[in-house]
Scaffold this motif. Sequence first.
Motif, PDB file in Angstrom:
ATOM      1  N   UNK A   1       0.827  -1.202   0.000  1.00 43.77           N
ATOM      2  CA  UNK A   1       0.000   0.000   0.000  1.00 43.77           C
ATOM      3  C   UNK A   1       0.864   1.256   0.000  1.00 43.77           C
ATOM      4  N   UNK A   2       1.977   1.210   0.702  1.00 43.45           N
ATOM      5  CA  UNK A   2       2.877   2.362   0.740  1.00 43.45           C
ATOM      6  C   UNK A   2       3.461   2.640  -0.638  1.00 43.45           C
ATOM      7  N   UNK A   3       3.871   1.566  -1.327  1.00 43.57           N
ATOM      8  CA  UNK A   3       4.458   1.739  -2.652  1.00 43.57           C
ATOM      9  C   UNK A   3       3.438   2.251  -3.661  1.00 43.57           C
ATOM     10  N   UNK A   4       2.154   1.947  -3.422  1.00 47.07           N
ATOM     11  CA  UNK A   4       1.103   2.381  -4.352  1.00 47.07           C
ATOM     12  C   UNK A   4       0.544   3.754  -4.003  1.00 47.07           C
ATOM     13  N   UNK A   5       1.090   4.371  -2.976  1.00 50.26           N
ATOM     14  CA  UNK A   5       0.597   5.679  -2.557  1.00 50.26           C
ATOM     15  C   UNK A   5       1.019   6.757  -3.549  1.00 50.26           C
ATOM     16  N   UNK A   6       0.110   7.712  -3.833  1.00 52.04           N
ATOM     17  CA  UNK A   6       0.445   8.828  -4.703  1.00 52.04           C
ATOM     18  C   UNK A   6       0.185   8.490  -6.158  1.00 52.04           C
ATOM     19  N   UNK A   7       0.893   9.161  -7.056  1.00 49.53           N
ATOM     20  CA  UNK A   7       0.683   8.975  -8.491  1.00 49.53           C
ATOM     21  C   UNK A   7       1.367   7.702  -8.956  1.00 49.53           C
ATOM     22  N   UNK A   8       0.583   6.756  -9.444  1.00 49.14           N
ATOM     23  CA  UNK A   8       1.121   5.474  -9.892  1.00 49.14           C
ATOM     24  C   UNK A   8       0.601   5.142 -11.280  1.00 49.14           C
ATOM     25  N   UNK A   9       1.254   4.184 -11.910  1.00 44.89           N
ATOM     26  CA  UNK A   9       0.850   3.713 -13.235  1.00 44.89           C
ATOM     27  C   UNK A   9       0.750   2.195 -13.210  1.00 44.89           C
ATOM     28  N   UNK A  10      -0.181   1.659 -13.961  1.00 45.78           N
ATOM     29  CA  UNK A  10      -0.321   0.210 -14.105  1.00 45.78           C
ATOM     30  C   UNK A  10      -0.003  -0.143 -15.546  1.00 45.78           C
ATOM     31  N   UNK A  11       0.949  -1.043 -15.763  1.00 45.06           N
ATOM     32  CA  UNK A  11       1.346  -1.467 -17.097  1.00 45.06           C
ATOM     33  C   UNK A  11       0.699  -2.818 -17.353  1.00 45.06           C
TER      34      UNK A  11
END
Length: 344
Positions: A326-336
């Motif tokens: 959850x911490x790593x996915x916090x903020x602006x993220x992209x899914x490839x």
Amino acid sequence: MNAPVKIETTLKDWETDQEVRWCPGCGDYAILKAVQRTLPTLGADPKNTVFVSGIGCSSRFPYYMESYGFHTIHGRAPAFATGVKLANPDLDVWLVTGDGDGLSIGGNHMMHVLRRNVNMQIMLFNNEIYGLTKGQASPTSRVGTRSPSTPVGSFDAPINPCSFALGANARFVARGFDVSKKLPEVLAAAHAHEGAAFIEIFQNCIVYNKDVFDAFAAPKGAEDQQLWLEHGEPMLFAGGAKGIALDREALELKVVEVTDGDWQAADVLVHNAKNRSIAHMLVEMPFGPFPMALGVLYDDPRPTYEAAVADERERATRGKTRDLAALLATGQTWTVSGTAADPV
């Protein structure tokens, strides 16, 4: 942080199978034995003890202690030791350094481990010379010292290690010398202190600075030049015939004669290890007119750095669920999406 479990050991339990390799007659041998004799009296456990050193003759120390040890890089031993203590605050950490290692390239690191008050014993071997690199003048070398780097005599004003430590806000400052029978007492007092405990140990370099401390640290005949300090006891030396008093007009220390053991009449000071101002005066006393101040000069504990770090971590995580994803996915993220075979 848990209180260490005391165990029974002997000097032999702290000796390794490594050949001790210092120059014959080096003061480091005496310091090594003093430490190995002290640890059993503390109930220390080799499995819970860590010696950390930098570079220099003194920094061979971890090889000769039957415990965990790190022989690190020049001047950076305080940083490594801080990391060890933060990673496992239950470990008993000893930092071993020299005047060149700890006060030249390592001066900045030494200052910060002292001001942060990381709970460890810091033994600074002071021989007033660079021994391992063949006798150059060090930060503590006296004015006039002739060496390969100062062939006509050093003109640098030397560092006073204990003044440096007090200036860096160390909460425990002590002095001893290599062959003193009282050195184990000083080491034990440092170990009992909760926080960074700084011990300057005068050490005879038999090759490059031989007998430079003999006026107060010779094995025999120098006792009258030693002022051994003990909290709550009068500052007496020369067999009680002399003492240290305060000139209240000049606000400086002075040597006074003591008649018939009546030190009160001579207005001799009683050592208060919590008095920082007097500790500064004691470490700055010029040797010759004054004796060398030895023992525990200052001891006034305060909360340790690792305790503050642990408290901060606890407050920061209180009531929160630890979730790295959850911490790593916090903020602006992209899914490839897609596979490697899909066209780009």
